[in-house]
Design an enzyme around this catalytic site. Structure first.
Site, PDB file in Angstrom:
ATOM      1  N   ASP A  78      12.065  10.060 -13.263  1.00 55.63           N
ATOM      2  CA  ASP A  78      12.041   8.861 -12.405  1.00 55.63           C
ATOM      3  C   ASP A  78      13.322   8.014 -12.404  1.00 55.63           C
ATOM      4  OD1 ASP A  78       9.477   9.852 -12.301  1.00 55.63           O
ATOM      5  OD2 ASP A  78       8.473   7.956 -12.700  1.00 55.63           O
ATOM      6  N   ASP A 126       8.532   9.226  -8.651  1.00 54.10           N
ATOM      7  CA  ASP A 126       7.311   8.539  -8.261  1.00 54.10           C
ATOM      8  C   ASP A 126       7.356   8.467  -6.736  1.00 54.10           C
ATOM      9  OD1 ASP A 126       5.198   7.543  -9.760  1.00 54.10           O
ATOM     10  OD2 ASP A 126       6.034   5.529  -9.971  1.00 54.10           O
ATOM     11  N   HIS A 135       4.927   7.053  -3.992  1.00 51.21           N
ATOM     12  CA  HIS A 135       3.650   6.411  -3.658  1.00 51.21           C
ATOM     13  C   HIS A 135       3.449   6.240  -2.154  1.00 51.21           C
ATOM     14  CE1 HIS A 135       2.551   5.795  -7.763  1.00 51.21           C
ATOM     15  NE2 HIS A 135       3.586   5.027  -8.032  1.00 51.21           N
ATOM     16  N   HIS A 190      -2.807   1.039  -8.560  1.00 53.84           N
ATOM     17  CA  HIS A 190      -1.511   1.022  -9.260  1.00 53.84           C
ATOM     18  C   HIS A 190      -0.639  -0.136  -8.770  1.00 53.84           C
ATOM     19  CE1 HIS A 190       1.630   2.968 -11.599  1.00 53.84           C
ATOM     20  NE2 HIS A 190       2.410   3.127 -10.557  1.00 53.84           N
ATOM     21  N   HIS A 221       6.345  -0.257  -5.488  1.00 53.36           N
ATOM     22  CA  HIS A 221       7.582   0.434  -5.861  1.00 53.36           C
ATOM     23  C   HIS A 221       7.515   1.890  -5.410  1.00 53.36           C
ATOM     24  CE1 HIS A 221       4.702   1.202  -9.141  1.00 53.36           C
ATOM     25  NE2 HIS A 221       5.300   2.374  -9.243  1.00 53.36           N
ATOM     26  N   LYS A 246       5.287  12.899  -7.602  1.00 55.80           N
ATOM     27  CA  LYS A 246       3.994  12.533  -8.192  1.00 55.80           C
ATOM     28  C   LYS A 246       3.571  11.170  -7.671  1.00 55.80           C
ATOM     29  CE  LYS A 246       6.290  10.628 -12.305  1.00 55.80           C
ATOM     30  NZ  LYS A 246       6.023   9.195 -12.176  1.00 55.80           N
ATOM     31  N   CYS A 287       6.551   6.364 -18.110  1.00 56.83           N
ATOM     32  CA  CYS A 287       6.637   7.743 -17.606  1.00 56.83           C
ATOM     33  C   CYS A 287       7.332   8.700 -18.570  1.00 56.83           C
ATOM     34  CB  CYS A 287       7.278   7.754 -16.231  1.00 56.83           C
ATOM     35  SG  CYS A 287       6.179   6.986 -14.998  1.00 56.83           S
TER      36      CYS A 287
HETATM   37  C1  VGL Z   1       6.704   3.819 -14.153  1.00 59.01           C
HETATM   38  C2  VGL Z   1       5.591   1.841 -14.159  1.00 59.01           C
HETATM   39  C3  VGL Z   1       4.950   2.163 -12.998  1.00 59.01           C
HETATM   40  C4  VGL Z   1       7.687   4.722 -14.812  1.00 59.01           C
HETATM   41  C5  VGL Z   1       6.061   4.168 -12.994  1.00 59.01           C
HETATM   42  O1  VGL Z   1       8.396   5.480 -14.110  1.00 59.01           O
HETATM   43  O2  VGL Z   1       7.780   4.663 -16.041  1.00 59.01           O
HETATM   44  N1  VGL Z   1       6.449   2.663 -14.728  1.00 59.01           N
HETATM   45  N2  VGL Z   1       5.186   3.319 -12.424  1.00 59.01           N
END
Ligand code: VGL
Length: 194
Positions: free
Chosen positions: A9, A51, A53, A62, A78, A103, A145
């Site tokens: 990420d 990520d 979304h 989330h 995000h 993901k 993550c």
């Molecule tokens: C993450 C918070 C929410 C991460 C992803 O990539 O660690 N943290 N979504």
């Protein structure tokens, strides 16, 4: 025996100025590129997650909707698919990545194991196809993550090393806790050993 790098990420929204910007995120992006350029033979496979979304819903709770995000289980909006925030940070040289994993489409998904490659394979399958026995894990965020991905890699039977100079966390205390937990679970947690 083969070794892979898992880049978790390293996206604009998780770096300084992003929707969920983590201090040190941009430095992780630049550091990962430097690692790969200076050690072109260190990894048999380089795999990166994003990520990714939905814009149209709260992704299974989330995204905080009616209350302020708690930065533990609910978060500001995000990494919405197709937006700049979801792209890799520009300091991460995308041309060095062999496999891209997405993901979190409609669900919270902290671990790279919850995603799929662009060709539909699971991470386990991608690793098995390349006979990968060991992974090194870098990226964002240490306490979410990176933690979840490294724990799942251990559960998947891989040798796991977390490179502490190439990770950045949401909060200091939960990041420390995550690294203790990872050590206790069998990961090697260390700065890069050249
Ligand atoms: C993450 C918070 C929410 C991460 C992803 O990539 O660690 N943290 N979504």
């Amino acid at each position: 025996m083969a070794r892979a790098l898992l880049i978790i990420d390293v996206q604009n929204d998780f770096t300084e100025g992003g929707a969920l910007g983590v201090d040190g995120g941009a430095a992780v992006a630049a550091g990962v590129t430097e690692l790969l350029r200076s050690h072109p033979d260190r990894y048999d496979l380089v795999i990166a997650s994003r990520d990714w979304h939905n814009d149209s819903d709260d992704n299974g709770g989330h995204f905080a909707q009616d209350a302020a995000p708690d930065y533990v289980t609910t978060w500001p909006v995000h990494c919405v698919s197709g937006t700049r925030g979801a792209e890799y940070h520009p300091a991460l040289d995308e041309s060095l990545i062999d496999v891209h994993i997405k993901k979190g489409q409609g669900v919270p998904a902290y671990s790279i194991y919850e995603g799929t490659a662009d060709d539909g394979r699971t991470l386990t399958r991608v690793l098995d196809d390349a006979a990968v026995t060991d992974v090194e894990v870098v990226g964002i965020a240490t306490d979410y993550c990176v933690r979840a991905s490294a724990l799942d890699a251990l559960g998947d039977g891989r040798g796991v090393t977390v490179l502490t100079d190439l990770i950045a966390g949401v909060a200091a205390e939960s990041s420390e806790r995550a690294l203790h937990e990872l050590r206790a679970a069998g990961a090697v947690v260390t700065p890069l050993v050249e």
